[in-house]
Every structure is written in C-alpha cells, then in structure tokens.
Design a protein around this motif. Sequence first.
Motif, mmCIF file in Angstrom:
data_model
loop_
_atom_site.group_PDB
_atom_site.id
_atom_site.type_symbol
_atom_site.label_atom_id
_atom_site.label_comp_id
_atom_site.label_asym_id
_atom_site.label_seq_id
_atom_site.Cartn_x
_atom_site.Cartn_y
_atom_site.Cartn_z
ATOM 1 N N ALA A 91 0.773 -1.338 0.105
ATOM 2 C CA ALA A 91 0.058 -0.062 -0.077
ATOM 3 C C ALA A 91 0.752 1.306 -0.010
ATOM 4 O O ALA A 91 0.747 2.118 -0.783
ATOM 5 C CB ALA A 91 -0.827 -0.132 1.198
ATOM 6 N N LEU A 92 1.967 1.276 0.886
ATOM 7 C CA LEU A 92 2.808 2.348 0.753
ATOM 8 C C LEU A 92 3.542 2.580 -0.531
ATOM 9 O O LEU A 92 3.429 3.697 -1.119
ATOM 10 C CB LEU A 92 3.902 2.256 1.861
ATOM 11 C CG LEU A 92 3.355 2.634 3.172
ATOM 12 C CD1 LEU A 92 4.660 2.154 4.312
ATOM 13 C CD2 LEU A 92 2.737 3.682 3.463
ATOM 14 N N LEU A 93 3.853 1.754 -1.021
ATOM 15 C CA LEU A 93 4.393 1.866 -2.585
ATOM 16 C C LEU A 93 3.376 2.207 -3.576
ATOM 17 O O LEU A 93 4.069 2.941 -4.568
ATOM 18 C CB LEU A 93 5.132 0.457 -3.076
ATOM 19 C CG LEU A 93 6.318 -0.044 -2.048
ATOM 20 C CD1 LEU A 93 6.916 -1.482 -2.450
ATOM 21 C CD2 LEU A 93 7.574 0.718 -1.876
ATOM 22 N N ARG A 94 2.213 1.679 -3.316
ATOM 23 C CA ARG A 94 1.266 2.031 -4.175
ATOM 24 C C ARG A 94 1.022 3.762 -4.353
ATOM 25 O O ARG A 94 0.923 4.016 -5.386
ATOM 26 C CB ARG A 94 -0.033 1.413 -4.163
ATOM 27 C CG ARG A 94 -1.264 1.755 -5.068
ATOM 28 C CD ARG A 94 -2.215 2.596 -4.583
ATOM 29 N NE ARG A 94 -3.168 3.042 -5.512
ATOM 30 C CZ ARG A 94 -4.144 3.881 -5.170
ATOM 31 N NH1 ARG A 94 -4.080 4.414 -4.022
ATOM 32 N NH2 ARG A 94 -4.635 4.231 -6.249
ATOM 33 N N ILE A 95 1.027 4.214 -3.228
ATOM 34 C CA ILE A 95 0.688 5.699 -3.212
ATOM 35 C C ILE A 95 1.904 6.623 -3.357
ATOM 36 O O ILE A 95 1.869 7.659 -3.310
ATOM 37 C CB ILE A 95 0.239 5.991 -1.760
ATOM 38 C CG1 ILE A 95 1.087 5.883 -0.508
ATOM 39 C CG2 ILE A 95 -1.326 5.309 -1.759
ATOM 40 C CD1 ILE A 95 0.465 6.495 0.686
ATOM 41 N N ARG B 221 -5.474 -10.241 17.728
ATOM 42 C CA ARG B 221 -6.741 -10.022 16.590
ATOM 43 C C ARG B 221 -6.735 -8.603 16.290
ATOM 44 O O ARG B 221 -7.100 -8.219 15.119
ATOM 45 C CB ARG B 221 -7.872 -10.543 17.051
ATOM 46 C CG ARG B 221 -7.945 -12.204 17.399
ATOM 47 C CD ARG B 221 -9.265 -12.662 17.816
ATOM 48 N NE ARG B 221 -9.072 -14.249 17.970
ATOM 49 C CZ ARG B 221 -10.264 -14.876 18.355
ATOM 50 N NH1 ARG B 221 -11.310 -14.379 18.477
ATOM 51 N NH2 ARG B 221 -9.889 -16.333 18.338
ATOM 52 N N VAL B 222 -6.306 -7.714 17.128
ATOM 53 C CA VAL B 222 -6.568 -6.194 16.845
ATOM 54 C C VAL B 222 -5.553 -5.783 15.717
ATOM 55 O O VAL B 222 -6.058 -4.991 14.995
ATOM 56 C CB VAL B 222 -6.218 -5.480 18.058
ATOM 57 C CG1 VAL B 222 -4.641 -5.471 18.623
ATOM 58 C CG2 VAL B 222 -6.822 -4.017 18.115
ATOM 59 N N ALA B 223 -4.505 -6.621 15.448
ATOM 60 C CA ALA B 223 -3.622 -6.442 14.352
ATOM 61 C C ALA B 223 -4.517 -6.175 13.179
ATOM 62 O O ALA B 223 -3.926 -5.652 11.997
ATOM 63 C CB ALA B 223 -2.571 -7.418 14.219
ATOM 64 N N TRP B 224 -5.480 -7.106 12.900
ATOM 65 C CA TRP B 224 -6.138 -7.225 11.753
ATOM 66 C C TRP B 224 -6.921 -5.981 11.367
ATOM 67 O O TRP B 224 -7.426 -5.846 10.263
ATOM 68 C CB TRP B 224 -7.240 -8.310 11.726
ATOM 69 C CG TRP B 224 -6.768 -9.662 11.661
ATOM 70 C CD1 TRP B 224 -6.482 -10.771 12.666
ATOM 71 C CD2 TRP B 224 -6.260 -10.483 10.460
ATOM 72 N NE1 TRP B 224 -5.955 -11.659 12.325
ATOM 73 C CE2 TRP B 224 -5.736 -11.569 10.913
ATOM 74 C CE3 TRP B 224 -6.326 -10.031 9.321
ATOM 75 C CZ2 TRP B 224 -5.198 -12.304 9.730
ATOM 76 C CZ3 TRP B 224 -5.493 -10.518 8.301
ATOM 77 C CH2 TRP B 224 -5.059 -12.151 8.298
ATOM 78 N N LEU B 225 -7.050 -5.069 12.485
ATOM 79 C CA LEU B 225 -7.325 -3.728 12.025
ATOM 80 C C LEU B 225 -6.552 -2.852 10.812
ATOM 81 O O LEU B 225 -7.074 -2.011 10.347
ATOM 82 C CB LEU B 225 -7.636 -2.770 13.411
ATOM 83 C CG LEU B 225 -8.831 -3.352 14.266
ATOM 84 C CD1 LEU B 225 -8.755 -2.517 15.501
ATOM 85 C CD2 LEU B 225 -10.148 -3.369 13.742
ATOM 86 N N LEU B 226 -5.367 -3.366 11.023
ATOM 87 C CA LEU B 226 -4.282 -2.559 9.919
ATOM 88 C C LEU B 226 -4.727 -2.894 8.559
ATOM 89 O O LEU B 226 -4.530 -2.156 7.655
ATOM 90 C CB LEU B 226 -2.960 -3.071 10.208
ATOM 91 C CG LEU B 226 -2.326 -2.589 11.400
ATOM 92 C CD1 LEU B 226 -1.019 -3.078 11.715
ATOM 93 C CD2 LEU B 226 -2.304 -0.679 11.392
ATOM 94 N N VAL C 63 -5.789 -1.772 2.938
ATOM 95 C CA VAL C 63 -7.060 -1.996 1.557
ATOM 96 C C VAL C 63 -7.539 -0.769 0.998
ATOM 97 O O VAL C 63 -7.570 -0.792 -0.124
ATOM 98 C CB VAL C 63 -8.124 -3.025 1.931
ATOM 99 C CG1 VAL C 63 -9.139 -3.213 0.801
ATOM 100 C CG2 VAL C 63 -7.442 -4.438 2.550
ATOM 101 N N LEU C 64 -7.892 0.360 1.878
ATOM 102 C CA LEU C 64 -8.420 1.450 1.516
ATOM 103 C C LEU C 64 -7.347 2.270 0.464
ATOM 104 O O LEU C 64 -7.477 2.802 -0.527
ATOM 105 C CB LEU C 64 -8.757 2.563 2.561
ATOM 106 C CG LEU C 64 -10.077 1.991 3.239
ATOM 107 C CD1 LEU C 64 -10.443 2.925 4.359
ATOM 108 C CD2 LEU C 64 -11.336 2.184 2.298
ATOM 109 N N LEU C 65 -5.995 2.378 0.980
ATOM 110 C CA LEU C 65 -4.814 2.848 0.152
ATOM 111 C C LEU C 65 -4.547 2.054 -1.121
ATOM 112 O O LEU C 65 -4.284 2.886 -2.143
ATOM 113 C CB LEU C 65 -3.451 2.699 0.894
ATOM 114 C CG LEU C 65 -3.382 3.669 2.218
ATOM 115 C CD1 LEU C 65 -2.325 3.652 2.940
ATOM 116 C CD2 LEU C 65 -3.766 5.102 1.747
ATOM 117 N N LEU C 66 -4.702 0.922 -1.234
ATOM 118 C CA LEU C 66 -4.495 0.082 -2.451
ATOM 119 C C LEU C 66 -5.888 0.270 -3.256
ATOM 120 O O LEU C 66 -5.311 0.261 -4.703
ATOM 121 C CB LEU C 66 -4.563 -1.489 -2.073
ATOM 122 C CG LEU C 66 -3.318 -1.779 -1.420
ATOM 123 C CD1 LEU C 66 -3.540 -3.404 -0.999
ATOM 124 C CD2 LEU C 66 -2.223 -1.866 -2.576
ATOM 125 N N CYS C 67 -7.012 0.411 -3.060
ATOM 126 C CA CYS C 67 -7.935 0.658 -3.781
ATOM 127 C C CYS C 67 -8.610 2.031 -3.968
ATOM 128 O O CYS C 67 -9.277 2.402 -5.003
ATOM 129 C CB CYS C 67 -9.332 -0.276 -3.246
ATOM 130 S SG CYS C 67 -8.778 -2.124 -2.926
#
Length: 272
Positions: free
Chosen positions: A20-24, A102-107, A112-116
């Motif tokens: 995601a960072l590389l995409r933006i 499980r809270v890590a899944w919030l990342l 996904v928003l940055l990718l899409c």
Amino acid sequence: MKTTLRGIAPALLLALVGIALLRITVLSDAYLQYVKEGLRIPLIASGLVLLALGIAGTVRRLTARRREPVLRFRRDADGNAQWHRPAHDEHEDGHDHDHNPRVAWLLTVPAVLLLCFTPPALGAFTASRDGADATVEPAAYADLAEQPPAAPSIATPMALTEFIGRSRDPQKSLTGRKVRLTGFVTPGTKSGEWYLNRLVVSCCAADARRLRILVHAPGPTPETNSWVDLTGFWRPTPDTPATAEPRLDAIEQHAVPQPRAPYRDVPPGSDG
C-alpha cells in the motif's frame, strides 16, 4: 490449514501495508494527500522494508510448517505410547501458541483502502475550524516589478503566504497591484463574500494549518471545496485588527483542478 493461515497472517499483513505504501508513493502521487513532498523517499524505504519483512516471515513460517512432523510421539502417565497430531497439541493446554493479536487485523482496513481508493485531501472542514490559522512571520519583501504603463492589466502570481504577509507590510506594496491567487473555497458569513484558502503542513495532514483571505466578488459563490484561480486587488482595511484575514476585490475567477501538491503554498502555475 487454518493454523497455517493464522501463523502467516502477521507476515501477510506487513506485506500488504508495504504494498500500500509503495502504491501511493511509486505508482502515484497519492501520498501528497497525507504528508509533505519531502517524505516520499522515507515512505518508499518503509514500504520496501515492510514488504521484505512480510515476504521473509511468510517464507520462514511456511518452511517451518513443512519441516514439522505429521505425528508426534509421547507417553502418557501410565507409560503407554501415544501419537498426536501437532494441531491438537497446540491447543491442549487451552492456549493459542501463535499469539496473534486479533486487533492487528484492523490494519488491513487502511491498507486495503490505500490500495483501492485515494481519499481526498483535507479541505473545507479543516479550513473552517477556529484556531487553525498558520503563522505568517514578518518578512522584508522585495519590491514588486513595476508594471509597464501600457500593460496595467498584468496580474502578479502570488502565494497566499506572500499575499498575507504583504498585506501587513508597512510598505503597502500591494496597493494598486493586480494579483493572481489560487486556493479552495469556503463560504463566508455575508452575501457576496467567501474565503479563499490553502492548507500548509509541517509534516503530515494531522498538523495542517490554514491560510485564508476574504474575497469580495460579484455573482454566486463558487462551490465549497472547489479550487479557483482568482485575480483581483487588495482592499486595505485600516480599522480591522492586524491578525484579521486580508481582503481581496475579485475581478476575475475560474475553476482549476486541485494542485498536485495541495499542501504546498506556491504561486499559481508553479505547482507542476
């Protein structure tokens, strides 16, 4: 299979954030909606590191799983031989030995928003907050180039920071000078008035500060959050506090696209 996926999930999440960072930063200029332009290289480096860590973690986990025995041997309290599947042994004591918070899944949501999607830059909501003004330090401004008598209609492109600073300059270098400014629109409090704004940042959008001037213009107010290129004359207001927004009598305006770097205050035509 479920245990394997749970084991590689943190590594996959690191890789997703890195992509995601590389995409933006590499594939677009979307990072300029969040941070200043000088942070591009650190963001690219961070994306590469996260992607490498994610790939390495996934490979390591999958390799370790392939080396694990299908069955494990042990003896019970009576000395009898027993064979157990590792998947059952991992939860025999009632604990999950993967220790994946499980809270890590919030990342995954921002990744996904940055990718899409590319969320818009900050705009009218931030500019309308009280106490959000940027500080314009006093400066010794150079004299503006004299306009030829035969071409008094030439407008001087100017950043909002310079326009605000010159409006408070005792030399009053803006008197009678036609200027050209660019910014986005927020509504004013009276009919025929609205604000032209720019947001500037020290690091990222979280510390955004407002630059704005009060515009007097005939006709309807442009749409809120729309970017406009504005030409007009400074209106001196000696009875107002020195910290009040400078005023401009607009004589011409037209809509323009949002600049490539919306948080960089530069004269019109300077933001490539």
